[in-house]
Design a protein around this motif. Structure first.
Motif, PDB file in Angstrom:
ATOM      1  N   GLY A  90    -102.145  29.688 -71.063  1.00 19.06           N
ATOM      2  CA  GLY A  90    -101.570  28.752 -70.488  1.00 19.06           C
ATOM      3  C   GLY A  90    -101.151  27.451 -71.154  1.00 19.06           C
ATOM      4  N   ALA A  91    -100.753  26.570 -70.373  1.00 26.10           N
ATOM      5  CA  ALA A  91    -100.358  25.316 -71.180  1.00 26.10           C
ATOM      6  C   ALA A  91    -101.542  24.616 -72.080  1.00 26.10           C
ATOM      7  N   ARG A  92    -102.675  24.468 -71.462  1.00 27.67           N
ATOM      8  CA  ARG A  92    -103.952  23.870 -72.059  1.00 27.67           C
ATOM      9  C   ARG A  92    -104.069  24.892 -73.557  1.00 27.67           C
ATOM     10  N   PHE A  93    -103.971  25.934 -73.279  1.00 27.54           N
ATOM     11  CA  PHE A  93    -104.306  26.831 -74.523  1.00 27.54           C
ATOM     12  C   PHE A  93    -103.343  26.609 -75.754  1.00 27.54           C
ATOM     13  N   ALA A  94    -101.907  26.658 -75.263  1.00 21.05           N
ATOM     14  CA  ALA A  94    -100.853  26.389 -76.224  1.00 21.05           C
ATOM     15  C   ALA A  94    -100.959  24.792 -76.688  1.00 21.05           C
ATOM     16  N   ARG A  95    -101.484  23.857 -76.048  1.00 21.08           N
ATOM     17  CA  ARG A  95    -101.435  22.511 -76.429  1.00 21.08           C
ATOM     18  C   ARG A  95    -102.705  22.485 -77.617  1.00 21.08           C
ATOM     19  N   GLU A  96    -103.832  22.973 -77.060  1.00 25.88           N
ATOM     20  CA  GLU A  96    -104.990  22.818 -78.136  1.00 25.88           C
ATOM     21  C   GLU A  96    -104.868  23.631 -79.298  1.00 25.88           C
ATOM     22  N   ALA A  97    -103.901  24.791 -79.368  1.00 24.98           N
ATOM     23  CA  ALA A  97    -103.860  25.945 -80.476  1.00 24.98           C
ATOM     24  C   ALA A  97    -102.619  25.326 -81.287  1.00 24.98           C
ATOM     25  N   GLY A  98    -101.967  24.186 -80.866  1.00 22.96           N
ATOM     26  CA  GLY A  98    -100.460  23.895 -81.481  1.00 22.96           C
ATOM     27  C   GLY A  98     -99.436  25.045 -81.588  1.00 22.96           C
ATOM     28  N   LEU A  99     -99.331  25.824 -80.545  1.00 18.92           N
ATOM     29  CA  LEU A  99     -98.575  27.044 -80.866  1.00 18.92           C
ATOM     30  C   LEU A  99     -97.504  26.964 -79.439  1.00 18.92           C
ATOM     31  N   THR A 100     -96.504  27.699 -79.442  1.00 13.40           N
ATOM     32  CA  THR A 100     -95.681  28.001 -78.403  1.00 13.40           C
ATOM     33  C   THR A 100     -95.656  29.457 -77.881  1.00 13.40           C
ATOM     34  N   ILE A 101     -95.726  29.515 -76.446  1.00 11.77           N
ATOM     35  CA  ILE A 101     -95.829  30.721 -75.938  1.00 11.77           C
ATOM     36  C   ILE A 101     -94.416  31.136 -75.348  1.00 11.77           C
ATOM     37  N   LEU A 102     -94.281  32.548 -76.120  1.00  3.81           N
ATOM     38  CA  LEU A 102     -93.164  33.347 -75.784  1.00  3.81           C
ATOM     39  C   LEU A 102     -93.181  34.157 -74.499  1.00  3.81           C
ATOM     40  N   PRO A 103     -92.218  34.262 -73.798  1.00  2.00           N
ATOM     41  CA  PRO A 103     -92.183  35.405 -72.776  1.00  2.00           C
ATOM     42  C   PRO A 103     -91.905  36.832 -73.626  1.00  2.00           C
ATOM     43  N   ASP A 104     -92.219  37.731 -72.374  1.00  3.87           N
ATOM     44  CA  ASP A 104     -92.421  39.180 -72.974  1.00  3.87           C
ATOM     45  C   ASP A 104     -91.288  39.846 -72.176  1.00  3.87           C
ATOM     46  N   PRO A 105     -90.257  40.484 -72.926  1.00  2.31           N
ATOM     47  CA  PRO A 105     -89.859  40.465 -74.268  1.00  2.31           C
ATOM     48  C   PRO A 105     -89.211  39.325 -74.716  1.00  2.31           C
ATOM     49  N   THR A 106     -89.032  39.226 -76.031  1.00  2.00           N
ATOM     50  CA  THR A 106     -88.212  38.101 -76.650  1.00  2.00           C
ATOM     51  C   THR A 106     -87.388  38.395 -77.614  1.00  2.00           C
ATOM     52  N   VAL A 107     -86.214  37.866 -77.869  1.00  2.00           N
ATOM     53  CA  VAL A 107     -85.417  38.206 -79.211  1.00  2.00           C
ATOM     54  C   VAL A 107     -85.256  37.179 -80.034  1.00  2.00           C
ATOM     55  N   ILE A 108     -85.463  37.228 -81.172  1.00  2.00           N
ATOM     56  CA  ILE A 108     -85.335  36.310 -82.390  1.00  2.00           C
ATOM     57  C   ILE A 108     -84.288  37.069 -83.200  1.00  2.00           C
ATOM     58  N   THR A 109     -83.665  36.021 -83.993  1.00  2.00           N
ATOM     59  CA  THR A 109     -82.357  36.488 -84.837  1.00  2.00           C
ATOM     60  C   THR A 109     -82.600  36.005 -86.197  1.00  2.00           C
ATOM     61  N   PRO A 110     -83.846  36.450 -86.966  1.00  2.00           N
ATOM     62  CA  PRO A 110     -83.903  35.962 -88.299  1.00  2.00           C
ATOM     63  C   PRO A 110     -82.906  36.667 -89.083  1.00  2.00           C
ATOM     64  N   PHE A 111     -82.344  36.081 -90.139  1.00  2.00           N
ATOM     65  CA  PHE A 111     -81.394  36.732 -91.034  1.00  2.00           C
ATOM     66  C   PHE A 111     -80.268  37.100 -90.303  1.00  2.00           C
ATOM     67  N   GLY A 112     -79.809  36.712 -89.355  1.00  2.00           N
ATOM     68  CA  GLY A 112     -78.472  36.695 -88.690  1.00  2.00           C
ATOM     69  C   GLY A 112     -78.463  38.146 -87.811  1.00  2.00           C
ATOM     70  N   ALA A 113     -79.710  38.797 -87.522  1.00  2.00           N
ATOM     71  CA  ALA A 113     -79.513  39.957 -86.597  1.00  2.00           C
ATOM     72  C   ALA A 113     -80.696  39.961 -85.543  1.00  2.00           C
ATOM     73  N   PRO A 114     -80.416  40.447 -84.240  1.00  2.00           N
ATOM     74  CA  PRO A 114     -81.435  40.279 -83.353  1.00  2.00           C
ATOM     75  C   PRO A 114     -82.698  41.123 -83.755  1.00  2.00           C
ATOM     76  N   VAL A 115     -83.941  40.724 -83.411  1.00  2.00           N
ATOM     77  CA  VAL A 115     -85.072  41.491 -83.571  1.00  2.00           C
ATOM     78  C   VAL A 115     -85.714  41.346 -82.156  1.00  2.00           C
ATOM     79  N   LEU A 116     -86.148  42.512 -81.418  1.00  2.00           N
ATOM     80  CA  LEU A 116     -86.856  42.674 -80.229  1.00  2.00           C
ATOM     81  C   LEU A 116     -88.225  42.477 -80.445  1.00  2.00           C
ATOM     82  N   LEU A 117     -89.009  41.527 -79.837  1.00  2.00           N
ATOM     83  CA  LEU A 117     -90.412  41.438 -79.673  1.00  2.00           C
ATOM     84  C   LEU A 117     -91.132  41.791 -78.424  1.00  2.00           C
ATOM     85  N   ALA A 118     -92.109  42.344 -78.524  1.00  2.00           N
ATOM     86  CA  ALA A 118     -92.669  42.799 -76.947  1.00  2.00           C
ATOM     87  C   ALA A 118     -94.099  42.977 -77.512  1.00  2.00           C
ATOM     88  N   HIS A 119     -95.102  42.915 -76.588  1.00  2.00           N
ATOM     89  CA  HIS A 119     -96.325  43.410 -76.643  1.00  2.00           C
ATOM     90  C   HIS A 119     -96.337  44.828 -76.665  1.00  2.00           C
TER      91      HIS A 119
END
Length: 254
Positions: A90-119
């Motif tokens: 949760g939030a404490r882990f994210a804060r102490e690790a300096g990271l952002t928590i993503l929902p599952d699934p998440t879509v990112i768009t590197p190089f202009g095209a969507p990429v689906l990420l999931a566990h």
């Protein structure tokens, strides 16, 4: 995201004090390949078990969080998608690790095209019993109640759940424990993505589907593992020493 970006993807490290080889490999990776990346994506099951952010009071887990924070401080953004073993991060882990928590699934768009990420566990739809369990433990009320249990009880119950899971998995057919192609292709269509990256199954591979390409990330048991690299030159799976995991590579989406 610029064409100079380099994205790395890992999953299923299952870090615990009982597997020092994997812990050592993880830290070597953060000190090596991860520092060359623009963004590191961790797609679940970073830890063998996570029973709540008060687990960070244990020096072992605090050290892993600090390692991420050091990586982020050196300029690599860290994105973490919880898996079935560590969805209570949760939030404490994210804060102490300096990271952002993503929902599952998440879509990112590197190089202009969507990429689906999931566990990946949500696509194992042939395992009806697991999907029922998943719905229960992901329920916000269930999690609210769990976090209010004493630590010793959470540790005891988590150990029981892991033992039951191992017993049940030994009794299930291989196909039940894998993702369902229909579920995968439906998810890719819904995300308008021709590239899916996930972990969970511990069956590293590159699959071709009607809707595009699916990369399955390797697990890191006993320090053996690998990562997926995506940049403007293409997509490739690499071993921890930088050698090719497979004899194939794909062009980036788009």
């Amino acid at each position: 995201m610029t064409d100079e970006a380099t994205l790395l993807f890992i999953a299923d490290l299952h870090l615990s004090p009982a597997d020092p080889a994997t812990v050592a490999a993880f830290h070597a990776f953060l000190q090596g390949p991860a520092r060359t990346a623009t963004t590191l994506y961790v797609l679940g099951d970073l830890f063998e078990v996570w029973i709540g952010d008060d687990q960070l009071d244990d020096p072992f887990y605090a050290t892993q969080a600090q390692a991420f924070a050091q990586l982020a401080g050196n300029g690599t953004a860290v994105r973490f998608m919880p898996g079935n073993r560590d969805f209570l991060c949760g939030a404490r882990f994210a804060r102490e690790a300096g990271l952002t928590i993503l929902p599952d699934p998440t879509v990112i768009t590197p190089f202009g095209a969507p990429v689906l990420l999931a566990h990946g566990d949500a696509y194992c739809t042939d395992d009806a019993a697991y999907q029922r369990f998943r719905r229960i433990v992901r329920n916000p009320l269930t999690q609210w109640l769990w976090r209010r249990l004493p630590l010793r009880i959470r540790n005891r119950e988590a150990a029981k759940l892991r033992q039951q899971s191992q017993q049940h998995n030994r009794q299930k057919s291989a196909y039940i424990l894998d993702v369902n192609s229909t579920a995968v292709e439906a998810a890719m269509r819904a995300a308008a993505s021709q590239l899916l990256i996930h972990g969970h199954t511990h069956r590293p591979a590159c699959h071709q589907h009607a809707g595009g390409t699916r990369w399955v990330l390797p697990d890191w048991h006993e320090g053996r593992g690998g990562y997926l690299r995506l940049d403007r030159h293409g997509t490739a799976m690499l071993r921890l020493d930088g050698s090719d995991f497979f004899d194939q590579a794909l062009n980036p989406p788009g």
